[in-house]
Scaffold this motif. Structure first.
Motif, mmCIF file in Angstrom:
data_model
loop_
_atom_site.group_PDB
_atom_site.id
_atom_site.type_symbol
_atom_site.label_atom_id
_atom_site.label_comp_id
_atom_site.label_asym_id
_atom_site.label_seq_id
_atom_site.Cartn_x
_atom_site.Cartn_y
_atom_site.Cartn_z
ATOM 1 N N ASN A 1 0.830 -1.122 -0.008
ATOM 2 C CA ASN A 1 -0.186 0.040 -0.121
ATOM 3 C C ASN A 1 0.852 1.323 0.087
ATOM 4 O O ASN A 1 0.627 2.076 -0.868
ATOM 5 N N GLU A 2 1.938 1.105 0.609
ATOM 6 C CA GLU A 2 2.738 2.377 1.000
ATOM 7 C C GLU A 2 3.478 2.659 -0.320
ATOM 8 O O GLU A 2 3.547 4.006 -0.695
ATOM 9 N N TYR B 1 -8.094 7.597 3.104
ATOM 10 C CA TYR B 1 -7.590 8.161 1.947
ATOM 11 C C TYR B 1 -6.489 9.026 1.904
ATOM 12 O O TYR B 1 -6.191 9.369 2.926
ATOM 13 N N TRP B 2 -5.759 9.410 0.995
ATOM 14 C CA TRP B 2 -4.723 10.194 0.829
ATOM 15 C C TRP B 2 -5.101 11.229 -0.010
ATOM 16 O O TRP B 2 -5.445 10.843 -1.284
ATOM 17 N N GLN B 3 -4.776 12.570 0.243
ATOM 18 C CA GLN B 3 -5.152 13.563 -0.877
ATOM 19 C C GLN B 3 -3.920 14.800 -0.738
ATOM 20 O O GLN B 3 -3.563 14.869 0.338
ATOM 21 N N TRP C 1 -7.087 5.649 -2.962
ATOM 22 C CA TRP C 1 -8.015 4.916 -2.180
ATOM 23 C C TRP C 1 -7.394 3.601 -2.113
ATOM 24 O O TRP C 1 -6.985 2.974 -3.375
ATOM 25 N N ILE C 2 -7.388 2.821 -1.154
ATOM 26 C CA ILE C 2 -6.992 1.501 -1.061
ATOM 27 C C ILE C 2 -8.428 0.829 -0.465
ATOM 28 O O ILE C 2 -8.621 0.839 0.398
ATOM 29 N N GLY D 1 -5.292 -0.552 -5.348
ATOM 30 C CA GLY D 1 -5.195 0.804 -5.220
ATOM 31 C C GLY D 1 -5.707 1.629 -6.357
ATOM 32 O O GLY D 1 -5.529 1.280 -7.499
ATOM 33 N N ILE D 2 -6.326 2.701 -5.981
ATOM 34 C CA ILE D 2 -6.828 3.386 -7.163
ATOM 35 C C ILE D 2 -6.572 4.833 -6.924
ATOM 36 O O ILE D 2 -6.741 5.563 -5.871
ATOM 37 N N HIS D 3 -5.891 5.649 -7.965
ATOM 38 C CA HIS D 3 -5.396 6.960 -8.007
ATOM 39 C C HIS D 3 -6.306 7.674 -8.528
ATOM 40 O O HIS D 3 -6.719 7.347 -10.012
ATOM 41 N N ILE D 4 -6.808 8.853 -8.298
ATOM 42 C CA ILE D 4 -7.973 9.630 -8.936
ATOM 43 C C ILE D 4 -7.368 11.061 -8.957
ATOM 44 O O ILE D 4 -6.819 11.606 -7.959
#
Length: 190
Positions: free
Chosen positions: A32-33, A89-91, A98-99, A112-115
């Protein structure tokens, strides 16, 4: 009953219990990291020379507390109840990561999805625990999600081609992509 029959029965039940306790196979393709670090390194403003390293530039995780309405939308996408109270989530700016997990056939698939700007930049299988269908981890499949957006009907704006023998895994990744885009629309954009 004969003693031989009882011994056979005990042996068979003991072997059955042993097989039930075996660990589930899990193929870890990326932590994840590492996925989060890679997503923010690819962001428009990666660290410049002399700035802190990649992992030090990862934003702190945020929490999205799910309302009953959020849970209802997620449940409608998944076609089953969703009982989590919050999601991490991370922003940074217009980028979110989002994991998420969903069951393929029998076991969870971690994705893992990066938007960025309300469209998918990258979808990646991080951990695959199913016995078959792991073709969904390859770029030839996940690249179909690039630039996908969510429609008003909570569907992806494009068709995702399936993979023979991986139907449930394909559905899981498609559902998770829809959920990530929906959740992204529920957070304040900075």
């Amino acid at each position: 009953m004969t003693s031989a029959f009882i011994r056979t029965l005990l042996l068979v039940s003991g072997l059955s219990a042993t097989f039930l306790c075996l660990p589930v196979r899990a193929d870890v393709y990326q932590s994840n990291e590492d996925f989060i670090a890679h997503a923010f390194n690819e962001a428009p403003n990666p660290p410049a020379a002399g700035e802190p390293g990649l992992t030090q530039r990862i934003p702190k995780p945020k929490l999205l507390w799910l309302t009953d309405d959020n849970k209802a939308v997620i449940a409608s996408i998944l076609a089953h109840d969703y009982n989590k109270l919050r999601l991490r989530y991370w922003q940074r700016g217009q980028d979110t990561v989002w994991i998420l997990e969903e069951i393929g056939k029998e076991s969870p698939i971690t994705v893992g999805i990066h938007i960025r700007d309300r469209q998918i930049v990258q979808t990646k299988v991080l951990i695959y625990r199913e016995s078959r269908g792991d073709e969904v981890r390859h770029d030839f499949f996940t690249d179909q999600f690039k630039s996908a957006r969510l429609t008003q009907e909570l569907q992806l704006d494009r068709h995702i081609d399936g993979i023979t023998g991986a139907t449930l895994s394909v559905r899981a990744l498609t559902k998770l992509s829809r959920i990530a885009l929906y959740l992204n629309s529920q957070i304040p954009q900075t």
